[in-house]
Design an enzyme around this catalytic site. Structure first.
Site, PDB file in Angstrom:
ATOM      1  N   SER A  22     -15.719 -18.420   0.881  1.00 41.99           N
ATOM      2  CA  SER A  22     -15.462 -17.041   1.325  1.00 41.99           C
ATOM      3  C   SER A  22     -15.691 -16.904   2.827  1.00 41.99           C
ATOM      4  CB  SER A  22     -16.343 -16.046   0.552  1.00 41.99           C
ATOM      5  OG  SER A  22     -17.699 -16.422   0.615  1.00 41.99           O
ATOM      6  N   THR A 154       8.025  25.393  -1.716  1.00 38.67           N
ATOM      7  CA  THR A 154       7.739  24.787  -3.011  1.00 38.67           C
ATOM      8  C   THR A 154       9.017  24.072  -3.394  1.00 38.67           C
ATOM      9  OG1 THR A 154       8.474  26.706  -4.270  1.00 38.67           O
ATOM     10  CG2 THR A 154       6.148  26.651  -3.678  1.00 38.67           C
ATOM     11  N   HIS A 155       8.892  22.921  -4.030  1.00 40.30           N
ATOM     12  CA  HIS A 155      10.063  22.076  -4.353  1.00 40.30           C
ATOM     13  C   HIS A 155      10.850  21.728  -3.089  1.00 40.30           C
ATOM     14  CE1 HIS A 155       9.382  23.470  -8.546  1.00 40.30           C
ATOM     15  NE2 HIS A 155       9.118  24.612  -7.938  1.00 40.30           N
ATOM     16  N   SER A 276      15.470   2.232  17.988  1.00 40.67           N
ATOM     17  CA  SER A 276      16.252   1.357  17.123  1.00 40.67           C
ATOM     18  C   SER A 276      16.855   0.252  17.968  1.00 40.67           C
ATOM     19  CB  SER A 276      17.360   2.173  16.458  1.00 40.67           C
ATOM     20  OG  SER A 276      18.406   1.317  16.046  1.00 40.67           O
ATOM     21  N   LYS A 282      18.182   6.756  18.700  1.00 39.80           N
ATOM     22  CA  LYS A 282      17.126   6.935  17.706  1.00 39.80           C
ATOM     23  C   LYS A 282      15.722   7.031  18.311  1.00 39.80           C
ATOM     24  CE  LYS A 282      17.420   6.922  13.752  1.00 39.80           C
ATOM     25  NZ  LYS A 282      17.617   5.814  12.805  1.00 39.80           N
ATOM     26  N   ASN A 284      12.278   7.102  16.206  1.00 38.85           N
ATOM     27  CA  ASN A 284      11.853   7.052  14.803  1.00 38.85           C
ATOM     28  C   ASN A 284      10.367   7.347  14.619  1.00 38.85           C
ATOM     29  OD1 ASN A 284      14.462   6.301  14.004  1.00 38.85           O
ATOM     30  ND2 ASN A 284      14.013   4.131  14.379  1.00 38.85           N
ATOM     31  N   GLU A 289       5.705   6.801   8.994  1.00 35.55           N
ATOM     32  CA  GLU A 289       6.250   6.025   7.875  1.00 35.55           C
ATOM     33  C   GLU A 289       5.293   4.904   7.467  1.00 35.55           C
ATOM     34  OE1 GLU A 289      10.715   5.242   8.438  1.00 35.55           O
ATOM     35  OE2 GLU A 289      10.011   5.942  10.369  1.00 35.55           O
ATOM     36  N   TYR A 316     -24.412 -11.817 -12.142  1.00 35.72           N
ATOM     37  CA  TYR A 316     -23.476 -12.230 -11.095  1.00 35.72           C
ATOM     38  C   TYR A 316     -22.433 -13.189 -11.662  1.00 35.72           C
ATOM     39  CZ  TYR A 316     -21.395 -14.162  -6.940  1.00 35.72           C
ATOM     40  OH  TYR A 316     -20.473 -14.556  -5.999  1.00 35.72           O
ATOM     41  N   GLN A 321     -16.905 -12.305  -5.662  1.00 36.12           N
ATOM     42  CA  GLN A 321     -16.543 -12.665  -4.295  1.00 36.12           C
ATOM     43  C   GLN A 321     -15.201 -12.040  -3.893  1.00 36.12           C
ATOM     44  OE1 GLN A 321     -17.529 -16.652  -2.776  1.00 36.12           O
ATOM     45  NE2 GLN A 321     -15.335 -17.022  -2.646  1.00 36.12           N
TER      46      GLN A 321
END
Ligand code: ARG
Length: 464
Positions: A22, A154-155, A276, A282, A284, A289, A316, A321
């Protein structure tokens, strides 16, 4: 030679060494591992389990190791398996006999539980700080746009006009609940497991309270078997983190929609948008996002740890881990997303003319019906009447507030004495129930949010 190599006749397979290690990810725990080991060593010295000289040598050696790691001079070797053994090996190489005594009355099982709890406590505070910082950003955006109106949806259909500040304050509320959840996670992590040793406790005359006090833990764990295997605090955090991501992704979705040409409610700052490679026009909302998308990672982290814990026998098991990469990923992701959203929201501009223009139209229809109710018409009947008015407006291309009382009276006589003012601000002013969108109610929400943020800041300050 492994620290546990005594009963082995063959070396570990090279692939197995990599597979079980680890260290590539748990090296992050080095600071808390060193702090935990110093507290343990001091306790061993104070209780006479080792001499105070030995404890002092261990402490000095550990400090040097921390500095080595911080300055990049520490040589990590995956053969050490994990950060705990890496530090112990280098310590013993550096100071000799006293170093080999550090692990007395301790196991990696309680050690890793301790480390993760200490690490999580710090990081939960950091996350909570970023949650509050985002609340503050949202509050100032709301304050700057205090008079702006917009359609409430709404919606995703225009429903009723609201103050922009009212809309933004809804997110401040979500984050206030996120903060409370993080405080609860902190309490769940604030239990000191050291002294549980492998699972059954130890016969050495240890002083667990001393270690807990030294490391700033609220209390010690009550059951050694539970203490070495409990990862509820991890689940709690991943749950809280997931809910934060739910909230951030909702806000980001709104920003994606609002920044479209179709809505034009907000303009994102150039610094928080990207272009873009093919379409020169563009701009963006990639930050929004990506935050929306990263919610999936954090939910995945929660699902991974839940599934890993499910059905684990006491105490354990090495499965545990697998908690770390998920926790680290969720922490990194949530913190980055909180920073990203605060930056994006803090720099965007709201086009109050555009939001106000969109807030007119039929968004006042409920108010028209409510007016009839005040004149003694039953709400269902009023709803029917206004429905017909809306239909008529759609056919004739008119807006509700363009209809004269006379015209309205053709639909219901109760309008003959006059019609209500149907401008977005008139409607907003009438919605003055507790928690409603009327300016004086929104002012109350501002006040309550400021108080919540102030007390959250106090909690944060108490924890550095
Ligand atoms: N690297 C291990 C983990 O993260 C530490 C504990 C290992 N304990 C053991 N007995 N193998 O869980």
């Amino acid at each position: 030679m492994k620290a546990w190599g005594g009963r082995f006749e063959k070396p570990t397979d090279e692939f197995v060494e990599q597979f079980t290690a680890s260290l590539p990810f748990d090296w992050r725990l080095f600071r808390v591992d060193v702090a935990g080991s110093i507290a343990h060593a001091r306790m061993l010295g104070a209780t006479g389990i080792i001499t105070t000289e030995e404890a002092g040598e261990v402490e000095a050696g550990l400090q040097r190791i921390r500095e080595q790691i911080e300055s990049g001079r520490f040589e990590f070797d995956v053969a050490d398996e994990d950060i705990h053994m890496a530090i112990e090996r280098v310590l013993t190489e550096a100071i000799g006999a006293a170093g080999s005594k550090l692990h007395t009355a301790r196991s990696r099982n309680d050690q890793v539980a301790l480390d993760l709890r200490m690490y999580m406590k710090e990081e939960i505070v950091n996350c909570a700080g970023l949650v509050v910082a985002l609340q503050e950003t949202l509050l100032s955006v709301a304050a700057e746009n205090r008079d702006a109106v917009m359609p409430g949806y709404t919606h995703l259909q225009r429903a009723q006009p609201v103050l922009v500040a009212h809309h933004i304050l809804a997110y401040v509320q979500m984050l206030a609940r996120d903060f409370v959840r993080l405080v609860q996670c902190f309490a769940a992590a604030d239990v000191m497991p050291l002294g549980s040793a492998a699972l059954a406790g130890t016969g050495f005359p240890i002083d667990r309270q001393m270690v807990a006090d030294e490391l700033g833990f609220e209390r010690t764990g009550d059951n050694s078997m539970d203490s070495v295997s409990d990862r509820d605090f991890v689940l709690d955090f991943l749950g809280a983190a997931s809910t934060i991501m739910v909230h951030l992704s909702r806000l980001c979705e709104e920003i994606v929609v609002w920044s479209s040409s179709e809505f034009g409610f907000v303009a994102l700052d150039d610094a928080y948008t990207t272009g873009s490679s093919i379409m020169p026009q563009k701009k963006n909302p990639d930050v929004a996002e990506l935050v929306r998308g990263k919610a999936g990672r954090v939910f995945g982290d929660l699902a991974a740890v839940q599934t890993m814990l499910k059905g684990l026998p006491l105490a354990y098991n090495r499965d545990l881990q697998e908690d770390k990469e998920s926790v680290f990923d969720a922490l990194d992701t949530v913190k980055d997303c909180l920073v990203a959203v605060a930056g994006m929201v803090g720099t965007m501009t709201i086009d109050a003319d555009a939001t106000e223009a969109a807030a007119g139209g039929f968004a006042a229809a409920t108010d028209l019906a409510d007016f009839l109710v005040e004149k003694g018409v039953a709400f269902r009947d009023a709803h029917e009447v206004v429905g017909k008015i809306v239909l008529d407006c759609e056919k004739t291309g008119k807006a509700l507030d363009e209809l004269s009382a006379q015209r309205l009276a053709e639909f219901h006589e109760a309008f003959s004495a006059g019609a209500p003012a149907l401008g977005a601000r008139d409607v907003i002013a009438r919605h003055d129930s507790e928690g409603g969108t009327a300016p004086e109610r929104v002012a109350e929400q501002f006040e309550a949010a400021a108080e919540q943020v102030a007390s959250a800041r106090e909690w944060l300050d108490e924890r550095g």
